[in-house]
Write a protein that holds these residues in place. Structure first.
Motif, mmCIF file in Angstrom:
data_model
loop_
_atom_site.group_PDB
_atom_site.id
_atom_site.type_symbol
_atom_site.label_atom_id
_atom_site.label_comp_id
_atom_site.label_asym_id
_atom_site.label_seq_id
_atom_site.Cartn_x
_atom_site.Cartn_y
_atom_site.Cartn_z
ATOM 1 N N ALA A 2 0.966 -1.242 -0.096
ATOM 2 C CA ALA A 2 -0.022 -0.022 -0.006
ATOM 3 C C ALA A 2 0.963 1.206 0.215
ATOM 4 N N SER A 3 0.575 2.211 -0.862
ATOM 5 C CA SER A 3 1.335 3.384 -0.844
ATOM 6 C C SER A 3 0.860 4.432 0.482
ATOM 7 N N THR A 59 -1.271 5.298 4.731
ATOM 8 C CA THR A 59 -1.873 4.623 3.601
ATOM 9 C C THR A 59 -3.359 5.044 3.761
ATOM 10 N N ALA A 60 -3.969 4.614 2.373
ATOM 11 C CA ALA A 60 -5.413 4.804 2.162
ATOM 12 C C ALA A 60 -6.214 4.345 3.652
ATOM 13 N N GLU A 61 -5.776 3.138 4.047
ATOM 14 C CA GLU A 61 -6.824 2.434 5.170
ATOM 15 C C GLU A 61 -6.368 3.423 6.468
ATOM 16 N N ASN A 90 -0.605 7.937 -6.636
ATOM 17 C CA ASN A 90 -0.994 6.386 -6.424
ATOM 18 C C ASN A 90 -2.474 6.728 -5.552
ATOM 19 N N GLU A 93 -5.774 4.930 -4.723
ATOM 20 C CA GLU A 93 -5.989 3.889 -3.794
ATOM 21 C C GLU A 93 -6.930 4.309 -2.705
ATOM 22 N N PHE A 94 -6.801 5.463 -2.310
ATOM 23 C CA PHE A 94 -7.727 6.217 -1.497
ATOM 24 C C PHE A 94 -9.013 6.458 -1.931
ATOM 25 N N GLU A 96 -10.491 5.061 -4.492
ATOM 26 C CA GLU A 96 -11.197 3.690 -4.370
ATOM 27 C C GLU A 96 -11.845 3.294 -3.302
ATOM 28 N N LEU A 97 -10.921 3.520 -2.248
ATOM 29 C CA LEU A 97 -11.632 2.964 -0.892
ATOM 30 C C LEU A 97 -12.850 3.817 -0.498
ATOM 31 N N LYS A 100 -15.665 2.663 -2.155
ATOM 32 C CA LYS A 100 -16.110 1.275 -1.580
ATOM 33 C C LYS A 100 -16.889 1.459 -0.374
ATOM 34 N N TRP A 117 -6.885 8.994 -11.946
ATOM 35 C CA TRP A 117 -7.875 8.848 -10.826
ATOM 36 C C TRP A 117 -9.004 10.356 -10.680
#
Ligand code: SF4
Ligand code: SF4
Lengths: 243, 243
Positions: A2-3, A59-61, A90, A93-94, A96-97, A100, A117
């Motif tokens: 993860a970035s 990270t995005a998470e 990148n 990644e965030f 997209e999260l 979701k 993106w």
């Protein structure tokens, strides 16, 4: 793997004070770093080194966890601001999260860099900088960005916004609007004093400038499909950060 | 024969101070007459008889001529306000004319009456009145209106807006939002003093109330997809008419 992204602030919920979704209840994520250095930047701490110890690499998470920690179940909209978040290759990644999680996402960038993106952003504000910023717009690059968005059928999710300090800025804005007539267009009152703590004087000055800008736009026959806005958050909170 | 409409004011161009196209450069056409009498109505002159000598009975063509006379070539957007313009059964004659002229049209109504020409409005604001108005919403009628618009695929051109004076109003607004979750939803700061000439005090009071409303919405997990706005024109011009 993860970035990681350089994050300076996560705050809210509050309302978006400007632009295409002005008034929208939202959380803010502010990323560090900018490829510009506008003379009147109101977020210079994101790039001038003064807040570098506050930058967290997340990270995005991890950003999502912070959002939930601060905002609980009281948000469905996140605004990514900077600095220039379009520097972050990148960041998809965030976004997209967020998709979701069924959370809408807004982002503002000055239009110096394209990222694939961008097509995932619900409310994308591109804010090219007028002469008073002392920056120079790369219109070749801006054409490319707008064309990409147009070809992908995304223009209903896109707006152009120009901050106006003087008549020269307004001429620049008029040219931007004529160059991209099919993109929603916003002009915004510039904040000439991003340091003052005298909120009352700042509000009065900004409301007078807003009236001036309305008069200018009203008098023009080249600025008919235009929206003219102040910065609501500055009217309410002055130059205070994180509200 | 062409219908005549009771017109009280034609002015602009200026900007729309509230709601879904806040900041939009626009002309205003104000029609006379309302089926409500809200306690805090800021346009009571449209229905309380005080301006009845100013009402002109005009055809669509005549309203257009007035718009051109006042606005020249400096507008492409017209806002129809009242009173309640939805009382005017044949107003479609005017909205069709605007369409022919390639001028966008916005309209605000409280949602007490449906008209088939609602489907022609680019920015339709339905503004049901909360308890502080002392009016009573006919939700059966409002359901009907929203259903008609939904079935015609017009919801992207529609918003609901509730003016908020107190916590009871906000509870009412929350229920309206939950009843029509697929309609863009706006809450707006109410103007508690539509008569004062003390602009500075009015602005301060309205900005404080705006901050209060942002706090309330921020604290709620039922008001996440919401936009919170002040009335910009009142912040700039106080209670002055025709700006
Ligand atoms: S582009 Fe934005 S963040 Fe970067 S210097 Fe200019 S105003 Fe500041
Ligand atoms: S519906 Fe609107 S115009 Fe009619 S009384 Fe209420 S606020 Fe005034």
């Amino acid at each position: 793997m993860a970035s990681k992204f350089p994050v300076l602030e996560v705050f809210g919920p509050t309302v978006q004070g400007e632009g295409m979704v002005v008034g929208q209840k939202t959380m803010f994520v502010r990323t560090a770093g900018c490829d510009y250095s506008c003379s009147w930047c109101d977020s210079a701490f994101t790039w001038d080194g003064s807040a570098k110890d506050d930058i967290k690499q997340l990270t995005a998470e991890e950003i999502w966890n912070q959002l939930e920690e601060v905002g609980g179940d009281r948000f469905r909209h996140v605004t990514i601001s900077g600095g220039n978040p379009a520097l972050l290759k990148n960041l998809g990644e965030f976004t997209e999260l967020l998709k979701k999680k069924e959370v809408k996402v807004a982002l503002e960038t000055q239009g110096s860099r394209y990222q694939p993106w961008f097509l995932e952003i619900d409310d994308l504000t591109i804010s090219p900088k007028p002469p008073s910023s002392l920056m120079k717009t790369d219109f070749h690059r801006l054409d490319e960005i707008i064309n990409n968005l147009r070809e992908a059928g995304r223009l209903m999710h896109v707006s152009l916004k120009v901050v106006i300090f003087d008549e020269e800025d307004l001429r620049y804005a008029t040219n931007v609007h004529k160059r991209y007539p099919d993109v929603s267009f916003y002009v915004q009152v510039g904040n000439h004093d991003t340091a003052t703590l005298d909120d009352a004087a700042l509000k009065d000055a900004l409301l007078s400038k807003y009236e001036w800008l309305i008069d200018q736009v009203s008098a023009s026959n080249e600025l008919n499909h235009v929206r003219v806005l102040p910065q609501l958050h500055t009217l309410v909170w002055g130059n205070k950060r994180g509200v």
